[in-house]
Design an enzyme around this catalytic site. Structure first.
Site, PDB file in Angstrom:
ATOM      1  N   TRP A 102       0.845  -1.210   0.000  1.00 22.62           N
ATOM      2  CA  TRP A 102       0.000   0.000   0.000  1.00 22.62           C
ATOM      3  C   TRP A 102       0.867   1.241   0.000  1.00 22.62           C
ATOM      4  CZ3 TRP A 102      -4.419  -0.736  -1.895  1.00 22.62           C
ATOM      5  CH2 TRP A 102      -5.160  -1.880  -1.614  1.00 22.62           C
ATOM      6  N   ASP A 172      -1.740   6.387   6.672  1.00 24.24           N
ATOM      7  CA  ASP A 172      -2.828   5.610   6.062  1.00 24.24           C
ATOM      8  C   ASP A 172      -3.256   4.548   7.078  1.00 24.24           C
ATOM      9  OD1 ASP A 172      -4.471   3.844   4.746  1.00 24.24           O
ATOM     10  OD2 ASP A 172      -3.071   3.361   3.132  1.00 24.24           O
ATOM     11  N   LYS A 196     -12.431  -1.916   6.691  1.00 25.02           N
ATOM     12  CA  LYS A 196     -11.744  -2.819   7.612  1.00 25.02           C
ATOM     13  C   LYS A 196     -12.273  -2.651   9.040  1.00 25.02           C
ATOM     14  CE  LYS A 196      -8.694  -3.077   4.037  1.00 25.02           C
ATOM     15  NZ  LYS A 196      -8.005  -2.162   3.119  1.00 25.02           N
TER      16      LYS A 196
HETATM   17  C1  LIG Z   1      -7.432  -1.633   2.057  1.00 22.11           C
HETATM   18  C2  LIG Z   1      -6.348  -0.627   2.078  1.00 22.11           C
HETATM   19  C3  LIG Z   1      -6.251   0.390   1.109  1.00 22.11           C
HETATM   20  C4  LIG Z   1      -7.176   0.480  -0.086  1.00 22.11           C
HETATM   21  O1  LIG Z   1      -8.463   0.811   0.254  1.00 22.11           O
HETATM   22  P1  LIG Z   1      -9.547   1.080  -0.889  1.00 22.11           P
HETATM   23  O2  LIG Z   1     -10.725   1.502  -0.090  1.00 22.11           O
HETATM   24  O3  LIG Z   1      -9.747  -0.197  -1.641  1.00 22.11           O
HETATM   25  O4  LIG Z   1      -9.041   2.156  -1.763  1.00 22.11           O
HETATM   26  C5  LIG Z   1      -5.227   1.313   1.236  1.00 22.11           C
HETATM   27  N1  LIG Z   1      -4.365   1.259   2.261  1.00 22.11           N
HETATM   28  C6  LIG Z   1      -4.421   0.296   3.203  1.00 22.11           C
HETATM   29  C7  LIG Z   1      -3.429   0.272   4.310  1.00 22.11           C
HETATM   30  C8  LIG Z   1      -5.419  -0.680   3.128  1.00 22.11           C
HETATM   31  O5  LIG Z   1      -5.484  -1.638   4.067  1.00 22.11           O
END
Ligand SMILES: *Cc1c(COP(=O)(O)O)cnc(C)c1O
Length: 360
Positions: A102, A172, A196
Site C-alpha cells: 500500500w 494511512d 476494515k
Molecule cells: C485496504 C487498504 C487500502 C485500499 O483501500 P480502498 O478503499 O480499496 O481504496 C489502502 N491502504 C491500506 C493500508 C489498506 O489496508
C-alpha cells in the site's frame, strides 16, 4: 431464529459487528418513523444531517480529537487519498516510508504531483519489519512524511509513531484505525478506508489538522479540495449516506464496548493468542519480526505448502472463512479487526491444531 454467522477473516471488506447489522436491519424499512430507510432520504434533510453530525461527534469522542482537527467523510476509498493527499498537500517534495504494497501505491500516486523521496523502505528485506526511527532519512523541508502504520497485506505494523519534527506526519490508517487509542495530535492528517474497521467500502474518513486546509498545493476540482469539503461539511455533492450511517452505528458500538482502550486490550489479547499458537507449532510459521507484528492482519504459512488448498477447503467447511493470503504473497492470512470476537480466534486455533495433528 438464530442466524448462522461465520467467522470471516477477510482483509476487507471485513466482518462488521452482528449487533450493528441487526440494528441496521431493524431500521431499514422505517428509519425514525419516516417510513423510509436512511438511504432513501435527502442528505440535506434534518434527519440525515443529524446522523452525519452524530457520527462525527462519536468519532471525535472515541479519538479524543483535539479541537484543531476536522473530520471529513469522503468517497473513493483510501486509494483516492493517495492522489488527493498529494494534490492538496504536496508542494514541492514529500517523504514516504514504505513497508509494503500500500505504501508503494501511495508513492506511485504522489509522483504525479511532486518529488517523492523514500525516507525508508524495507522492500529489499521483503517487508518483514518496520524501520526504526534512527533509520528514517527525513528531509526537514518535505511537505509531509507519509507512512502506513499497518500494512494489511504483509501484516507489518509500526509499534511507534515516527517523529518528524515540524513536518506534518500523514498516516494511512485503513487497517488499524480505532483498534486502540491514538494520539491524533502527533499527525498532520490521518485517513482510513472504511471497510476494515469502520463500515462499508467506498467511504473514506479523513482527519486533518485545520492549518493544513489552506495549503491547496495544486489546482484541482473543487470536489477534491480538503478546504472546500470542510467548508461544505463533506457535502459538496451527495455523500455516501448509508455508509456514513453504518459507520455511525459502528462508532456507537465501539463506545458501548468501552472505547478504544477496551478495544486495545481485546485486540492485543486476540493477536497474542494467535501468534503464541503459531510460534508454538512447527507446522505453522509467521515470518514478521516480533516487534513489527500486526494486531490486525496475521499472515502465516504451512510447513508443507502443498496442503494450502486443503487447509482452505477444510477451514471454509468449519465456518472459518476467507483465510487465503493476498494473491501477491500467497499463504494464509487471518484478518482480525475489531469486530472479530475472541471466540473466532479460539475457533481458528482449535481448527489449526486439529489440522496439524491430522495432516502434519
Ligand atoms: C485496504 C487498504 C487500502 C485500499 O483501500 P480502498 O478503499 O480499496 O481504496 C489502502 N491502504 C491500506 C493500508 C489498506 O489496508
Amino acid at each position: 431464529m438464530t442466524i448462522a454467522r461465520s467467522y470471516n477473516f477477510c482483509s476487507g471488506p471485513a466482518m462488521l459487528p452482528t449487533e450493528v447489522l441487526q440494528q441496521a436491519q431493524a431500521e431499514l424499512l422505517n428509519f425514525q418513523g419516516q417510513g423510509s430507510s436512511v438511504m432513501e432520504m435527502s442528505h440535506r434533510g434534518e434527519i440525515f444531517q443529524q446522523v452525519h453530525a452524530q457520527a462525527k461527534a462519536d468519532l471525535a469522542e472515541l479519538l479524543a480529537l483535539p479541537a484543531d482537527y476536522e473530520i471529513l467523510f469522503l468517497q473513493g476509498g483510501a486509494t483516492a487519498q493517495f492522489s488527493q493527499l498529494a494534490m492538496n498537500l504536496l508542494q514541492d517534495k514529500a517523504d514516504y516510508i514504505v513497508t509494503g504494497q500500500w505504501g508503494n501505491k501511495a508513492v506511485k500516486a504522489a509522483k504525479a504531483y511532486g518529488q517523492v523521496n523514500i525516507a525508508a523502505s524495507t522492500q529489499s528485506e521483503n517487508f518483514l519489519r518496520a524501520p526504526t526511527q534512527a533509520e528514517l532519512n527525513l528531509d526537514p523541508d518535505a511537505s509531509y512524511v507519509h507512512y502506513t502504520p499497518n500494512e494489511t497485506i504483509g501484516g507489518v505494523e509500526f509499534n511507534y509513531v515516527p517523529q518528524t519534527g515540524a513536518v506534518p506526519l500523514i498516516g494511512d490508517f485503513s487497517s488499524t484505525i480505532l483498534s486502540r487509542p491514538l494520539d491524533v495530535s502527533q499527525f498532520g492528517m490521518i485517513y482510513a478506508g472504511a471497510q476494515k474497521n469502520i463500515g462499508p467500502s467506498g467511504l473514506v474518513v479523513v482527519i486533518i489538522r485545520k492549518d493544513l486546509l489552506a495549503r491547496q498545493a495544486h489546482a484541482m476540482p473543487e470536489l477534491f479540495s480538503y478546504a472546500a469539503q470542510q467548508q461544505n461539511d463533506s457535502m459538496i455533492n451527495t455523500p455516501p449516506t448509508f455508509g456514513i450511517y453504518l459507520a455511525g452505528l459502528v462508532f456507537q458500538w465501539l463506545k458501548r464496548q468501552g472505547g478504544l482502550s477496551a478495544m486495545a486490550e481485546h485486540n492485543q489479547s486476540k493477536a497474542e493468542a494467535l501468534y503464541r499458537f503459531i510460534d508454538g507449532h512447527d507446522f505453522y510459521h509467521n515470518p514478521i519480526a516480533h516487534d513489527s507484528r500486526s494486531w490486525m492482519n496475521v499472515p502465516f504459512t504451512l510447513a508443507d505448502a502443498s496442503l494450502e488448498k486443503e487447509f482452505l477447503r477444510q477451514s471454509e467447511a468449519a465456518g472459518l472463512h476467507t483465510l487465503a493470503g493476498h494473491r501477491s504473497v500467497g499463504g494464509m492470512r487471518a484478518s482480525i479487526y475489531n469486530a472479530m470476537p475472541r471466540a473466532g480466534i479460539d475457533a481458528l486455533t482449535a481448527f489449526m491444531a486439529d489440522f496439524a495433528k491430522r495432516m502434519g
